[in-house]
Design an enzyme around this catalytic site. Structure first.
Site, PDB file in Angstrom:
ATOM      1  N   LYS A 107       0.318  -1.294  -0.102  1.00  0.00           N
ATOM      2  CA  LYS A 107      -0.172   0.243   0.428  1.00  0.00           C
ATOM      3  C   LYS A 107       0.635   1.442  -0.325  1.00  0.00           C
ATOM      4  CE  LYS A 107      -3.975  -1.390   1.088  1.00  0.00           C
ATOM      5  NZ  LYS A 107      -3.836  -2.992   1.547  1.00  0.00           N
ATOM      6  N   GLU A 129      -9.981   6.839   2.242  1.00  0.00           N
ATOM      7  CA  GLU A 129     -10.322   5.713   2.841  1.00  0.00           C
ATOM      8  C   GLU A 129      -9.270   4.952   3.746  1.00  0.00           C
ATOM      9  OE1 GLU A 129      -9.667   5.467  -0.176  1.00  0.00           O
ATOM     10  OE2 GLU A 129      -9.504   3.361   0.334  1.00  0.00           O
ATOM     11  N   SER A 395       1.972  -9.486  -0.561  1.00  0.00           N
ATOM     12  CA  SER A 395       1.554  -8.303  -0.570  1.00  0.00           C
ATOM     13  C   SER A 395       2.464  -7.666   0.668  1.00  0.00           C
ATOM     14  CB  SER A 395      -0.041  -7.913  -1.433  1.00  0.00           C
ATOM     15  OG  SER A 395      -0.600  -9.192   0.246  1.00  0.00           O
TER      16      SER A 395
HETATM   17  C1  LIG Z   1      -5.257  -4.091   1.556  1.00  0.00           C
HETATM   18  C2  LIG Z   1      -4.328  -5.359   1.146  1.00  0.00           C
HETATM   19  C3  LIG Z   1      -4.965  -5.843   0.075  1.00  0.00           C
HETATM   20  C4  LIG Z   1      -5.967  -5.738  -0.700  1.00  0.00           C
HETATM   21  O1  LIG Z   1      -6.330  -4.964  -1.098  1.00  0.00           O
HETATM   22  P1  LIG Z   1      -5.409  -5.123  -3.278  1.00  0.00           P
HETATM   23  O2  LIG Z   1      -5.953  -3.493  -3.436  1.00  0.00           O
HETATM   24  O3  LIG Z   1      -6.425  -6.170  -3.488  1.00  0.00           O
HETATM   25  O4  LIG Z   1      -3.857  -5.591  -2.911  1.00  0.00           O
HETATM   26  C5  LIG Z   1      -3.327  -7.592  -0.275  1.00  0.00           C
HETATM   27  N1  LIG Z   1      -3.066  -7.041   0.921  1.00  0.00           N
HETATM   28  C6  LIG Z   1      -2.086  -6.642   2.064  1.00  0.00           C
HETATM   29  C7  LIG Z   1      -1.002  -7.238   2.518  1.00  0.00           C
HETATM   30  C8  LIG Z   1      -2.584  -5.618   2.454  1.00  0.00           C
HETATM   31  O5  LIG Z   1      -2.585  -5.044   3.653  1.00  0.00           O
END
Ligand SMILES: *Cc1c(COP(=O)(O)O)cnc(C)c1O
Length: 412
Positions: A107, A129, A395
């Protein structure tokens, strides 16, 4: 699952996407995307579109962004050969480590880029948000770094269940506003952030948290996140000497998935697979598998796939991972699914929880529950395709999920 092949018409669509003819001026990815926004928001969206054209590829903006990503946000992130998992799965598995970034997830790539853009445009304040709090924390941190006041809208229900992230945002200097309207979660928080922006279009910048919303947001956020795949592609070529056979990423709104997929879209031999939240079951309301089981519709200013009932009412969703718990998905994913370039599957809560455990004990990495969904999809694929090379988008880190994980441990 057999891989679908693309017909000639769809290959032309893909080429147009790679040549940047898609999205078109109206922000359309094929029939998806667009700008379904109130009249009062249109000038602000137009101004944002112009600013993106002016600054995003501008040399001085790029220089500052790259420098901040490097010095402050911790890029480039590593590519880890998952040695034990590779043995267990009978595959060569590589992990792209967004968990190692500042604030712990991909993010920050988006929040930092948009905060810099806000400063360039001369905005006096930022609104954002957040659902579980990850995008709110990233925005609060980026705004503190850049020196712009930040207001984060968060549903009252989420504020109650994500107390540590609320305090993190406040500690980083953000104002957190509780949203008591609507479903009191992410969907209502996005509505409220748009409302704030509409009433202060001249001095306010809205940092949206994923590849969703009206044009130009899905394009902007994708551009800022595509660094994930660019790095991973180069790292794989230098560490492994070849491209992967398949790439996996979890899909909530879809930003980390678009981010890692984009660099591989033109590599026809590389299979791309998004993994959504299968939740508790396939019944409507029990999951957040928008692409796997949704229908087209309009949400938050964009035409995309959605989870709604026959009367068009948006459904409540469920996932053990708060970051995937959203009834919509970015329009570019709907497009990539429609042309057959990316396929989308889902993983259930219980499967994701198991994969968190396997990744921890095998590799010494605590992945976010969201990321664990990508592992579930990858493991199944590896079982059907022995001996292949897999890239998984990790992620974010799972420290934020410890309350959920502790509860599961103690219940077992
Ligand atoms: C917010 C988040 C996601 C999901 O958001 P995407 O926009 O689909 O990437 C996935 N993994 C983590 C660790 C997150 O914080």
């Amino acid at each position: 699952m057999k891989r679908k092949t693309m017909n000639d018409k769809n290959k032309i669509f893909l080429k147009q996407l790679l040549n940047r003819e898609i999205p078109d001026q109206n922000g359309r990815f094929g029939k998806f995307g667009g700008q379904y926004a109130p009249e009062t928001l249109m000038p602000a969206l137009k101004k944002l579109d112009e600013s993106i054209r002016q600054y995003l590829n501008d040399e001085s903006f790029q220089k500052e962004l790259v420098e901040e990503l490097h010095q402050w946000a911790g890029r480039p992130t590593g590519l880890t050969s998952a040695k034990t998992i590779s043995k267990l799965w009978g595959a060569q598995v590589y992990l792209k480590r967004e968990d190692l970034t500042h604030t712990g997830a991909h993010k920050i790539n988006n929040a930092l880029g948009q905060a810099l853009l806000a400063k360039k445009i001369g905005a006096k304040r930022v609104v954002a948000e957040t659902g579980a709090g990850q995008h709110g924390v990233a925005s609060a941190a980026a705004c503190a770094r850049i020196g712009i006041p930040c207001t984060v809208y968060m549903g009252a229900v989420d504020i109650a269940r994500q107390a540590p992230n609320v305090d993190r945002m406040k500690q980083l200097g953000a104002e957190v506003v509780s949203v008591t309207a609507g479903d009191q979660t992410l969907r209502a928080a996005i509505d409220e952030a748009f409302r704030d922006w509409v009433s202060n279009p001249d001095d306010t910048y809205y940092i949206i948290g994923s590849v969703v919303g009206p044009h130009p947001y899905p394009f902007l956020v994708r551009e800022l996140q595509s660094i994930i795949g660019k790095e991973a592609r180069e790292q794989l070529l230098s560490q492994h000497g070849a491209l992967p056979n398949a790439v996996f990423a979890c899909v909530g709104g879809g930003s980390n998935a678009i981010g890692i997929f984009h660099a591989f879209l033109g590599d026809e031999e590389v299979e791309l697979i998004g993994v959504e939240a299968g939740g508790k079951s396939q019944n409507l309301g029990d999951n957040a598998a928008t692409l796997a089981s949704g229908k087209p519709g309009i949400l938050h200013g964009s035409y995309s796939m959605l989870l709604h009932d026959n009367d068009g009412l948006i459904q409540e969703t469920h996932s053990v991972s708060a970051g995937l718990d959203y009834p919509g998905v970015g329009p570019e994913h709907a497009f990539l699914q429609s042309i057959g370039r990316v396929s989308y599957i889902s993983a259930q809560d219980s499967e994701a929880l198991k994969q968190v455990k396997e990744c921890c004990s095998s590799e010494g990495i605590l992945p976010a529950l969201e990321s664990a969904h990508a592992f579930v999809g990858a493991k199944k694929w590896a079982q059907n395709n022995p001996g292949k090379t897999l890239l998984i988008g990790l992620s974010g880190r799972g420290d934020k999920d410890m309350p959920t994980l502790s509860k599961v441990m103690h219940d077992e």
